[in-house]
Motif scaffolding. Sequence first.
Motif, PDB file in Angstrom:
ATOM      1  N   SER A 118      -0.338  -1.568  -9.829  1.00 44.63           N
ATOM      2  CA  SER A 118       0.371  -1.478  -8.561  1.00 44.63           C
ATOM      3  C   SER A 118       0.081  -0.105  -7.959  1.00 44.63           C
ATOM      4  O   SER A 118       0.410   0.917  -8.559  1.00 44.63           O
ATOM      5  CB  SER A 118       1.872  -1.646  -8.785  1.00 44.63           C
ATOM      6  OG  SER A 118       2.565  -1.464  -7.574  1.00 44.63           O
ATOM      7  N   VAL A 119      -0.550  -0.110  -6.805  1.00 45.42           N
ATOM      8  CA  VAL A 119      -0.940   1.133  -6.150  1.00 45.42           C
ATOM      9  C   VAL A 119      -0.309   1.204  -4.766  1.00 45.42           C
ATOM     10  O   VAL A 119      -0.600   0.382  -3.910  1.00 45.42           O
ATOM     11  CB  VAL A 119      -2.475   1.247  -6.021  1.00 45.42           C
ATOM     12  CG1 VAL A 119      -2.852   2.569  -5.373  1.00 45.42           C
ATOM     13  CG2 VAL A 119      -3.153   1.087  -7.365  1.00 45.42           C
ATOM     14  N   LEU A 120       0.569   2.170  -4.594  1.00 45.41           N
ATOM     15  CA  LEU A 120       1.110   2.474  -3.278  1.00 45.41           C
ATOM     16  C   LEU A 120       0.331   3.685  -2.790  1.00 45.41           C
ATOM     17  O   LEU A 120       0.698   4.822  -3.053  1.00 45.41           O
ATOM     18  CB  LEU A 120       2.608   2.772  -3.360  1.00 45.41           C
ATOM     19  CG  LEU A 120       3.470   1.607  -3.830  1.00 45.41           C
ATOM     20  CD1 LEU A 120       4.872   2.072  -4.166  1.00 45.41           C
ATOM     21  CD2 LEU A 120       3.498   0.537  -2.752  1.00 45.41           C
ATOM     22  N   GLY A 121      -0.789   3.424  -2.189  1.00 42.14           N
ATOM     23  CA  GLY A 121      -1.691   4.488  -1.772  1.00 42.14           C
ATOM     24  C   GLY A 121      -3.107   3.966  -1.777  1.00 42.14           C
ATOM     25  O   GLY A 121      -3.409   2.975  -1.139  1.00 42.14           O
ATOM     26  N   THR A 122      -3.973   4.585  -2.584  1.00 40.07           N
ATOM     27  CA  THR A 122      -5.396   4.282  -2.562  1.00 40.07           C
ATOM     28  C   THR A 122      -5.929   4.042  -3.964  1.00 40.07           C
ATOM     29  O   THR A 122      -5.558   4.744  -4.895  1.00 40.07           O
ATOM     30  CB  THR A 122      -6.171   5.460  -1.922  1.00 40.07           C
ATOM     31  OG1 THR A 122      -5.603   5.742  -0.645  1.00 40.07           O
ATOM     32  CG2 THR A 122      -7.646   5.142  -1.761  1.00 40.07           C
ATOM     33  N   LEU A 123      -6.798   3.050  -4.086  1.00 29.98           N
ATOM     34  CA  LEU A 123      -7.470   2.747  -5.349  1.00 29.98           C
ATOM     35  C   LEU A 123      -8.957   2.991  -5.190  1.00 29.98           C
ATOM     36  O   LEU A 123      -9.588   2.438  -4.290  1.00 29.98           O
ATOM     37  CB  LEU A 123      -7.226   1.287  -5.742  1.00 29.98           C
ATOM     38  CG  LEU A 123      -8.047   0.756  -6.919  1.00 29.98           C
ATOM     39  CD1 LEU A 123      -7.726   1.516  -8.204  1.00 29.98           C
ATOM     40  CD2 LEU A 123      -7.825  -0.739  -7.088  1.00 29.98           C
ATOM     41  N   HIS A 124      -9.518   3.825  -6.080  1.00 23.86           N
ATOM     42  CA  HIS A 124     -10.961   4.038  -6.135  1.00 23.86           C
ATOM     43  C   HIS A 124     -11.443   3.493  -7.470  1.00 23.86           C
ATOM     44  O   HIS A 124     -11.031   3.968  -8.524  1.00 23.86           O
ATOM     45  CB  HIS A 124     -11.329   5.532  -6.032  1.00 23.86           C
ATOM     46  CG  HIS A 124     -11.151   6.102  -4.668  1.00 23.86           C
ATOM     47  ND1 HIS A 124     -12.080   5.948  -3.676  1.00 23.86           N
ATOM     48  CD2 HIS A 124     -10.150   6.824  -4.130  1.00 23.86           C
ATOM     49  CE1 HIS A 124     -11.650   6.548  -2.577  1.00 23.86           C
ATOM     50  NE2 HIS A 124     -10.481   7.083  -2.830  1.00 23.86           N
TER      51      HIS A 124
END
Length: 138
Positions: A118-124
Amino acid sequence: MTQTGAVPAKAPESEKITINLGHVDLGHIELLVREGFYSNRTDFIRTAIRNQIDRHADTVRQIVVRKSVDLGLRHITRDELATAQSAGQMLDIRVLGLVVIAQDVSADLAKDTIAGLSVLGTLHASEAVKAALADRIT
């Protein structure tokens, strides 16, 4: 992400977003910029966002504690996932900020060790890892 889908060596300091504003709202911003309250539109928008984040800081802190969310940068390495795999563990990763899954993490290793992301922002991450985790990313 670069053109090839590779994760950049150094994560960017910010993420670009686009918003649509009504003419009147934009006019108010322009007036405040021209009067010297803000150096430009971006300065106004960043300040407004920070003010809203500050306004809700207690609520965010409570949610972070309740949901066991990591704040800021979470770098997931191959070694971390290999250790979890050896221990027979599946990771449930929750981050408010930036998640970087290392380039040397294979899609199979990610799928075998990450139960939820769960990513509230950015996934690289590589496109292969993103595809392998597509049904687990929220």
